[in-house]
Motif scaffolding. Structure first.
Motif, PDB file in Angstrom:
ATOM      1  N   TYR A   1     -21.565  28.800  12.662  1.00  0.00           N
ATOM      2  CA  TYR A   1     -21.445  28.919  14.276  1.00  0.00           C
ATOM      3  C   TYR A   1     -22.551  28.585  15.197  1.00  0.00           C
ATOM      4  O   TYR A   1     -23.442  29.254  14.574  1.00  0.00           O
TER       5      TYR A   1
ATOM      6  N   THR B   1     -27.339  35.414   8.597  1.00  0.00           N
ATOM      7  CA  THR B   1     -26.200  36.109   9.129  1.00  0.00           C
ATOM      8  C   THR B   1     -24.961  35.316   8.730  1.00  0.00           C
ATOM      9  O   THR B   1     -24.801  34.369   8.403  1.00  0.00           O
ATOM     10  N   ASN B   2     -23.564  36.353   9.150  1.00  0.00           N
ATOM     11  CA  ASN B   2     -22.610  35.724   8.703  1.00  0.00           C
ATOM     12  C   ASN B   2     -22.367  34.565   9.686  1.00  0.00           C
ATOM     13  O   ASN B   2     -21.522  33.384   9.253  1.00  0.00           O
ATOM     14  N   SER B   3     -22.674  34.682  11.030  1.00  0.00           N
ATOM     15  CA  SER B   3     -22.249  33.368  11.825  1.00  0.00           C
ATOM     16  C   SER B   3     -23.322  32.194  11.501  1.00  0.00           C
ATOM     17  O   SER B   3     -22.758  30.946  11.511  1.00  0.00           O
ATOM     18  N   GLU B   4     -24.344  32.251  10.723  1.00  0.00           N
ATOM     19  CA  GLU B   4     -25.176  31.218  10.345  1.00  0.00           C
ATOM     20  C   GLU B   4     -24.563  30.580   9.090  1.00  0.00           C
ATOM     21  O   GLU B   4     -24.353  29.512   8.853  1.00  0.00           O
TER      22      GLU B   4
END
Length: 306
Positions: free
Chosen positions: A260, A253-256
């Protein structure tokens, strides 16, 4: 190609796929066995004969091919220009015309047949075009070496550092020495490798051959690999097998991707904002204040003495 500068005779001629140290080793071995060792070779400035970089760290200031004649007491002289070695350049021009026609007339169209034809061609060529030298003395010296010793000279020799696990790298391969009484003490030392033109590799320590095993480090087919058509089917099957063995990459994901990390909960009982009486009272007070402001009235008294 080897040409005698005094007579213009073709001394050695050979077809090869590329100009490399190994092909020159093979041609030089044939020359030495047939004629002996000359005083010197006069060549161009090809990288096979001389080290182009003056500040080169390895090689003791000479190439692999340059080392071999040095051990045989043969000098290598490099010409500064093509005009300086005009006899060889004129010979190249002659062979590119006359030899090609002879091959065509003989129906020769492969390298093996061409090399088999060259001794006959050289004999006829020398009988017709060689000249009488000004001095009849033959300055070639006989090579009084055993065949094995000559092969040890006409090969690529390098030193390799042995790691603590008795391993070292060589030609994109990992070489592991078999543990013996001799090899146990070689960690942190240098061994000498002898790479021959036929593909053999000999690892030595102070003249003693050491047993070893080879572990290939290059286990994949690169995107820029050049594959022969005859091997294309096998290569494609190998690629398919490797692809089936590989695990599919996990989609992040974008967070990963940005690294984040969510914060953990604080210790203690979590407040329920829907049923907590204090929260409900504050919400009602805020709503009443908002209504009073809209109607132009004064603020009501705060709850709980606030």
């Amino acid at each position: 190609m080897f040409v005698d500068d005094a007579t213009g005779k073709l001394m050695e001629l050979r077809f090869v796929r590329s100009e490399s140290a190994f092909t020159y080793f093979e041609a030089l071995a044939l020359y030495l066995r047939q004629h002996g060792a000359p005083v010197a070779f006069y060549s161009d400035k090809h990288s096979v004969f001389r080290v182009a970089k003056k500040d080169a760290r390895g090689g003791q200031g000479m190439t692999q091919f340059g080392r071999a004649p040095s051990e045989l007491s043969i000098e290598i002289l490099c010409a500064n220009s093509s005009q300086a070695k005009g006899r060889v350049e004129r010979m190249n021009r002659t062979l590119q015309d006359r030899l090609v026609k002879e091959l065509r007339l003989g129906g020769i169209d492969d390298m093996a047949a061409g090399n088999a034809f060259l001794p006959t061609f050289m004999e006829h060529y020398n009988a017709r075009f060689a000249i009488v030298p000004a001095r009849p003395d033959d300055l070639h010296r006989s090579i009084n070496l055993a065949p094995d010793r000559l092969n040890e000279i006409l090969c690529k020799r390098e030193q390799r550092y042995v790691a603590s696990q008795l391993t070292f790298s060589f030609e994109r391969q990992r070489i592991m020495l078999v543990e013996t009484e001799v090899t146990r003490g070689l960690a942190g030392r240098y061994v000498e490798t002898y790479a021959y033109a036929d593909g053999r590799l000999d690892v030595r320590w102070k003249g003693h051959s050491l047993p070893y095993r080879v572990f290939d480090k290059d286990q994949r087919v690169s995107h820029a690999a050049i594959i022969d058509n005859k091997r294309l089917g096998d290569v494609l099957a190998y690629i398919k097998e490797r692809q089936e063995q590989q695990t599919k990459p996990a989609v992040k994901t974008n967070s990963e991707k940005i690294g984040y990390k969510p914060r953990g909960r604080k210790p203690g009982k979590r407040t329920d904002f829907m049923t907590d009486p204090a929260i409900i009272a504050r919400r009602r007070q805020a709503l009443s204040q908002q209504s009073a402001v809209e109607q132009g009235q004064s603020y009501p008294a705060r709850l709980n003495g606030e």
